[in-house]
Enzyme design. Structure first.
Site, PDB file in Angstrom:
ATOM      1  CD  GLN A  93      47.131  40.027  50.581  1.00  0.00           C
ATOM      2  OE1 GLN A  93      47.957  40.228  51.472  1.00  0.00           O
ATOM      3  NE2 GLN A  93      47.230  39.034  49.736  1.00  0.00           N
ATOM      4  CG  HIS A  99      45.545  40.576  43.990  1.00  0.00           C
ATOM      5  ND1 HIS A  99      45.542  39.876  45.172  1.00  0.00           N
ATOM      6  CD2 HIS A  99      44.995  41.792  44.272  1.00  0.00           C
ATOM      7  CE1 HIS A  99      45.019  40.628  46.129  1.00  0.00           C
ATOM      8  NE2 HIS A  99      44.690  41.800  45.610  1.00  0.00           N
TER       9      HIS A  99
HETATM   10  P1  5GP Z   1      42.956  43.641  47.416  1.00  0.00           P
HETATM   11  O1  5GP Z   1      42.020  44.454  48.257  1.00  0.00           O
HETATM   12  O2  5GP Z   1      43.177  42.267  48.027  1.00  0.00           O
HETATM   13  O3  5GP Z   1      44.224  44.324  47.047  1.00  0.00           O
HETATM   14  O4  5GP Z   1      42.220  43.440  46.025  1.00  0.00           O
HETATM   15  C1  5GP Z   1      41.269  42.448  45.791  1.00  0.00           C
HETATM   16  C2  5GP Z   1      40.488  42.885  44.592  1.00  0.00           C
HETATM   17  O5  5GP Z   1      39.784  41.761  44.092  1.00  0.00           O
HETATM   18  C3  5GP Z   1      39.448  43.966  44.884  1.00  0.00           C
HETATM   19  O6  5GP Z   1      39.726  45.102  44.074  1.00  0.00           O
HETATM   20  C4  5GP Z   1      38.121  43.308  44.535  1.00  0.00           C
HETATM   21  O7  5GP Z   1      37.236  44.194  43.910  1.00  0.00           O
HETATM   22  C5  5GP Z   1      38.536  42.190  43.609  1.00  0.00           C
HETATM   23  N1  5GP Z   1      37.690  41.025  43.663  1.00  0.00           N
HETATM   24  C6  5GP Z   1      37.290  40.349  44.794  1.00  0.00           C
HETATM   25  N2  5GP Z   1      36.520  39.300  44.446  1.00  0.00           N
HETATM   26  C7  5GP Z   1      36.437  39.309  43.084  1.00  0.00           C
HETATM   27  C8  5GP Z   1      35.765  38.459  42.153  1.00  0.00           C
HETATM   28  O8  5GP Z   1      35.113  37.472  42.489  1.00  0.00           O
HETATM   29  N3  5GP Z   1      35.890  38.791  40.824  1.00  0.00           N
HETATM   30  C9  5GP Z   1      36.622  39.871  40.413  1.00  0.00           C
HETATM   31  N4  5GP Z   1      36.686  40.099  39.084  1.00  0.00           N
HETATM   32  N5  5GP Z   1      37.268  40.682  41.281  1.00  0.00           N
HETATM   33  C10 5GP Z   1      37.169  40.404  42.585  1.00  0.00           C
END
Ligand code: 5GP
Ligand code: ZN
Length: 113
Positions: A93, A99
């Site tokens: 994460q 999300h």
């Molecule tokens: P995690 O790694 O927390 O499971 O996923 C976070 C996701 O958010 C990542 O896939 C990353 O690409 C996406 N993400 C991070 N910042 C932004 C942003 O400002 N806009 C969008 N559309 N996606 C984002």
């Protein structure tokens, strides 16, 4: 919540490519797609991640899964898709707002690396 990038996206303070929105959740395309189709569905309420889901706030999770099923139909994801919610450092994460990744458009490896 201040300094949460997904709260800022929900509020329209950071631009995003919207897929869907209702009173409870917001869906938008991931900025760094890991599959031909890769969008995120987030609750509008700030919940820090899967480990912060409780009996008090869990209705949003069921709602989001129903929204994902509807969007998958509308987007024609006939070959299937994957829903992923990462929690904490070992879970990968990077954003502290619950999300659900929806990934589709190619065959996805299992187990994940
Ligand atoms: P995690 O790694 O927390 O499971 O996923 C976070 C996701 O958010 C990542 O896939 C990353 O690409 C996406 N993400 C991070 N910042 C932004 C942003 O400002 N806009 C969008 N559309 N996606 C984002
Ligand atoms: Zn937030």
């Amino acid at each position: 919540m201040a300094d949460c990038i997904f709260c800022k996206i929900i509020a329209g303070e950071i631009p995003s490519k919207k897929v869907y929105e209702d009173d409870v959740c917001y869906a938008f395309y991931d900025a760094a797609p890991q599959a031909p189709v890769h969008f995120l569905v987030v609750p509008k309420e700030h919940i820090s991640g899967p480990s912060a889901v409780s009996e008090q706030n869990c209705a949003v999770v069921g709602h989001i899964y129903a929204v994902i099923a509807k969007l998958a139909g509308e987007l024609g994801l006939k070959n299937g898709y994957r829903v992923v919610a990462n929690d904490g450092a070992d879970g990968g994460q990077t954003v502290g707002h619950l999300h659900f990744h929806v990934l589709a458009g190619r065959s996805l490896a299992w187990p994940p690396g």
